[in-house]
Design a protein around this motif. Structure first.
Motif, short mmCIF file in Angstrom:
data_model
loop_
_atom_site.label_atom_id
_atom_site.label_comp_id
_atom_site.label_asym_id
_atom_site.label_seq_id
_atom_site.Cartn_x
_atom_site.Cartn_y
_atom_site.Cartn_z
N MET A 152 0.83 -1.21 0.00
CA MET A 152 0.00 0.00 0.00
C MET A 152 0.86 1.26 0.00
SD MET A 152 -3.29 -0.53 -0.19
CE MET A 152 -4.26 0.76 0.64
N SER A 153 1.90 1.27 0.83
CA SER A 153 2.80 2.44 0.88
C SER A 153 3.53 2.63 -0.44
CB SER A 153 3.84 2.27 1.99
OG SER A 153 3.22 2.30 3.24
N MET A 154 4.03 1.53 -1.00
CA MET A 154 4.74 1.61 -2.29
C MET A 154 3.84 2.18 -3.39
SD MET A 154 6.71 -1.98 -2.81
CE MET A 154 7.79 -2.68 -1.59
N LEU A 155 2.63 1.63 -3.47
CA LEU A 155 1.70 2.06 -4.52
C LEU A 155 1.24 3.50 -4.30
CD1 LEU A 155 -0.38 -1.24 -4.74
CD2 LEU A 155 1.08 -0.34 -6.55
N ALA A 156 0.99 3.85 -3.04
CA ALA A 156 0.53 5.22 -2.74
C ALA A 156 1.60 6.24 -3.11
CB ALA A 156 0.17 5.34 -1.26
N ARG A 157 2.84 5.92 -2.79
CA ARG A 157 3.94 6.85 -3.08
C ARG A 157 4.04 7.14 -4.58
NH1 ARG A 157 8.62 8.44 -0.37
NH2 ARG A 157 8.18 7.05 1.38
N ALA A 158 3.91 6.09 -5.40
CA ALA A 158 4.08 6.26 -6.85
C ALA A 158 2.82 6.74 -7.56
CB ALA A 158 4.55 4.94 -7.46
#
Length: 251
Positions: A152-158
């Motif tokens: 979730m963090s990875m996807l949200a950041r990008a």
């Protein structure tokens, strides 16, 4: 261009955690019918009594190590099986899900931003990418669990989604579990202290709170709702504030 809604379906919502390999079909179908009305959309799901059950059995963790190769195979396959249940439910509800294993857009625990941008492009073009926590190769004989919460963090950041929603099996984050006193709003730098909350939540929930704070510190609001009441997911996706906990993004 509309930014996607990013939704995490917790393992405790989509499976019966007390029974190995038991998908909560009724909950999945109800969520699928709600998600069919949300676009653009990217979905992440947890492992519950599938991947989580087997990773405990084979003593696998997020720490990279030379885990039993047979266990790696079993854990991964159980996540593919659960993903199929969810994707088929979404197809039945009229969505256009597209299953993606984490190694498509990660290298070990590192995100591949150009690949994540492709996920965003797919969502813009009418598909619903659906990914999940999984066991990933870390080089040589080493493997590791990459959780759906970390994704979730990875996807949200990008992707910089318009809405970030964690659907769990409780109404949100409680200030006091015994009194069921719900925290309606938190800030990464605000009055409700992160450590105060973490003292009163379980291991799985701690990870979600940690990732929610990470995402909020990037400037995005995060809504934590009860996925067993799917209308709340729809409300959060539509910009309303349902019953739940809003982790206010740092402005």
């Amino acid at each position: 261009m509309k930014r996607p809604v990013l939704v995490k379906l917790g393992g405790s919502v989509i499976t019966f955690k007390d029974r190995p390999l038991a998908a909560n079909i009724e909950a999945i179908d109800r969520i699928s019918s709600v998600l069919a009305g949300v676009s653009p959309l990217v979905v992440v799901h947890g492992g519950g009594s599938f991947g989580h059950y087997w990773s405990v059995k084979y003593d696998m963790h997020t720490k990279p190590a030379a885990y039993d190769p047979h266990g790696v195979s079993v854990v991964h396959e159980s996540m593919v099986a659960l993903n199929q249940v969810i994707v088929n439910s979404m197809i039945k509800a009229g969505s256009n899900p597209y299953a993606l294993a984490p190694p498509v857009f990660t290298s070990g625990h590192r995100p591949l931003p150009s690949k994540i941008k492709e996920i965003g492009a797919m969502a813009q073009a009418g598909m619903t990418p659906v990914t999940y926590g999984d066991v990933v190769h870390m080089g040589g004989k080493k493997y590791s669990i990459l959780s759906g919460d970390a994704l979730m963090s990875m996807l949200a950041r990008a992707l910089r989604p318009s809405k970030v929603i964690f659907a769990t099996n409780v109404d949100g984050i409680y200030r006091d579990m015994k009194a069921k006193e719900l925290v309606s709003e938190m800030r990464p730098d605000g009055k409700v202290e992160f450590s105060d909350v973490l003292a009163d939540v379980t291991g799985g929930m701690q990870r979600k709170v940690r990732e929610a704070f990470k995402i909020a510190s990037l400037g995005m609001d995060v809504m934590m709702v009860n996925g067993l009441v799917p209308e709340r997911i729809a409300e959060a996706a539509g910009g309303k504030t349902p019953v739940g906990t809003l982790v206010r993004g740092r402005r």
